[in-house]
Enzyme design. Structure first.
Site, PDB file in Angstrom:
ATOM      1  N   ASP A  80       0.269  -1.015   0.012  1.00  0.00           N
ATOM      2  CA  ASP A  80      -0.198  -0.372   0.105  1.00  0.00           C
ATOM      3  C   ASP A  80       0.530   1.299  -0.284  1.00  0.00           C
ATOM      4  O   ASP A  80       1.636   1.599   0.659  1.00  0.00           O
ATOM      5  CB  ASP A  80      -0.359   0.130   1.035  1.00  0.00           C
ATOM      6  CG  ASP A  80      -2.145   1.061   1.309  1.00  0.00           C
ATOM      7  OD1 ASP A  80      -2.500   0.974   0.294  1.00  0.00           O
ATOM      8  OD2 ASP A  80      -2.322   1.993   2.296  1.00  0.00           O
ATOM      9  N   GLU A 133       1.381  -0.609  -5.316  1.00  0.00           N
ATOM     10  CA  GLU A 133       0.445   0.288  -5.422  1.00  0.00           C
ATOM     11  C   GLU A 133       1.139   1.874  -5.776  1.00  0.00           C
ATOM     12  O   GLU A 133       1.044   2.342  -4.154  1.00  0.00           O
ATOM     13  CB  GLU A 133      -0.701  -0.265  -4.750  1.00  0.00           C
ATOM     14  CG  GLU A 133      -2.084   1.747  -4.964  1.00  0.00           C
ATOM     15  CD  GLU A 133      -2.062   2.141  -3.590  1.00  0.00           C
ATOM     16  OE1 GLU A 133      -3.238   1.964  -3.472  1.00  0.00           O
ATOM     17  OE2 GLU A 133      -1.729   2.232  -2.282  1.00  0.00           O
TER      18      GLU A 133
END
Length: 537
Positions: A207, A265
């Site tokens: 993330d 990401e």
């Protein structure tokens, strides 16, 4: 599992656990629910699963505010359920990727609580970004903004009411950013990696992979290039120092064997995304430029060409994606006037044309699944689910809604619980019918039991596409562009001609056998908003 670079052409299915399947009736999805539904994913034909966070969390940001990375939050079950899930998935031939959230912790994490208690100048505060304010201390240390709206800084107040230092949070104030210049932070996350690798997971989706390292001195943000709106640029993002971290993590995964992967990401342009997938770093990085493409043939050709060129330079696959838990579902995105706008839609906003959106969404999906590289699907897109665009404001839970002062509805609309059975309470999501967010009535006709194995359904198109993709080796083919006129995206890959009619009135298809189409093809002509795959010599 042996090393075969499975990730180069894998199709990976994202599960948002809170909204996938609930077994205990509390209205929140759980890991036992995921285990029960694994045969559904095997039948669909995906290669692996990516699970959004299931760790202990106050749930201020849907689990992306982690209080303990080693245990499962009770809302999702027990920690043993995570181990059972990995074991059962492997028995069924599915790989498991789990989310790792290294940019920030929850404010409830033991580190942050210790930092607040220890006070300015303490070693505990060096694990995060604590600074004195500007001027007399009443102004934030710089002008950085939170992704969710408002300032990226919050000021602490001492127990006696005295204003104190500020701390950085690129997202919600409940998500303080870690200081990755601190060796303790690096050691913490290497331990977390090893903890879940010991549990036999196959990889990690990272993330905010482009946000860990900040520019030295934390300088003010400058103006953002308008052409890069949607990408996160500036001194808080995409600093070269992140790559040292990922090279170290790569070595950790290599020491475990079994072809495990890291997935970035990173909301950066394709020209920068290649840096994350160099041979000694990550294996995949989401192609968000492709996700943000308008429904425009020239734009698709440009982004596909530049993306493949960038990743080919470092010997990596391109990783395609159209929807996820952070953006407007692509059926609804393609049904609005601005087809590149990924922001949520509220009841008072212009509503998308979901029939037009479904035609374009299935066409885009068939185009994506024929491209060389890997691909990600978001739960429910195989059912053609639209965004819940009329969700009552009082039920919203995304911090974006509050931090933007109600100017952005946020991401709740794409996180609505899955519909499994049309005639069951809660559409089969929960045995009690409870759902943590309400499902729109349109989901009833789209429930899985109305589509699985049904000719002409969206689910069946997805399943057929995944089967043919594997049989024909499309993900490992080479792309060759075809010229079929303006408004058309056409290419050849692995002996298959792929034609997407974006805006032409009609397109004459090449000679060949139609293997699959997103709609009805008649007389060798492809209508607008449709894709066809043809076997060609």
């Amino acid at each position: 599992m042996t090393k075969n670079n499975w990730w180069r052409d894998a199709v990976i299915y994202q599960i948002y656990p809170r909204s996938f399947a609930d077994t205990d009736g509390d209205g929140h999805g759980d890991l036992p629910g995921v285990i029960e539904r694994l045969p559904y994913l095997v039948e669909l034909g995906v290669d692996a699963i990516w699970l959004s966070p299931f760790y202990l969390s106050p749930m201020a940001d849907g689990g992306y505010d982690v209080a303990d990375y080693h245990v499962v939050d009770p809302i999702f079950g027990e920690t043993a359920d995570a181990h059972r899930l990995v074991e059962r998935a492997h028995e069924l031939g599915l790989r498991i990727i789990v989310d790792l959230v290294p940019n920030h912790t929850s404010a409830e994490h033991e580190w942050f609580r210790a930092a607040v208690a220890a006070g300015p100048g303490s070693t505990e505060r060096e694990r995060y970004h604590f600074l004195d304010g500007e001027g007399d201390g009443s102004l934030p240390p710089n002008n950085w903004h939170s992704v969710f709206g408002g300032s990226a800084w919050t000021r602490l107040t001492a127990p006696d009411g005295t204003p104190e230092q500020w701390y950085l949070h690129l997202f919600d104030e409940s998500q303080p950013d870690l200081n990755w210049a601190n060796p303790e932070t690096r050691a913490l996350f290497e331990g977390i990696l090893r903890h879940w690798l010991d549990a036999d997971v196959d990889g990690f989706r990272i993330d905010v992979a482009h946000g860990l390292v900040k520019a030295p001195g934390l300088p003010d943000e400058g103006a953002v290039n308008p052409e890069l709106l949607g990408m996160q640029m500036g001194p808080a993002w995409d600093q070269d120092g992140v790559h040292e971290i990922y090279r170290a993590w790569h070595r950790v995964l290599e020491s475990y064997g079994g072809d495990r992967i890291l997935v970035a990401e990173a909301w950066v342009p394709a020209s920068r995304i290649a840096n994350y997938v160099r041979p000694d770093e990550m294996q995949q990085a989401f192609n968000f430029e492709f996700l943000e493409c308008a429904w425009d043939a020239e734009e698709y050709r440009r982004v596909i060409t530049s993306s493949l060129a960038a990743t080919n330079q470092v010997g990596a696959p391109t990783t395609w994606v159209l929807s996820n838990h952070d953006v407007l579902r692509h059926r609804s995105r393609y049904g609005r006037a601005d087809t590149s706008n990924r922001q949520g839609i509220g009841a008072d906003d212009p509503q998308p044309d979901n029939e037009l959106g479904l035609a374009r969404a299935t066409a885009a999906t068939l185009m994506m699944l024929a491209l060389p590289g890997s691909a990600y699907l978001y739960q429910g897109e195989e059912l053609g689910l639209p965004e819940h665009t009329t969700l009552p404001d009082e039920l919203r839970q995304d911090p974006t809604w509050w931090r933007s002062e109600h100017t952005e509805v946020g991401r709740d609309g794409c996180r609505v619980p899955m519909p499994w059975e049309a005639d069951a309470p809660g559409l089969g999501f929960s045995p009690t019918g409870r759902t943590w967010l309400p499902q729109p009535e349109s989901y009833r006709a789209l429930a899985a039991d109305q589509q699985v194995g049904v000719p002409g359904s969206t689910w069946t198109m997805y399943a057929d596409a995944l089967r043919l993709r594997r049989e024909l080796g499309l993900g490992r083919g080479d792309l060759e562009w075809l010229e079929l006129g303006e408004g058309v995206v056409a290419f050849r890959c692995a002996g298959v001609a792929v034609v997407t009619n974006v805006s032409a009135p009609s397109v004459a298809l090449p000679e060949g056998e139609v293997l699959l189409a997103s709609g009805h093809v008649e007389g060798g002509a492809l209508p607008t908003n449709m894709t066809a795959w043809l076997r060609v010599s």
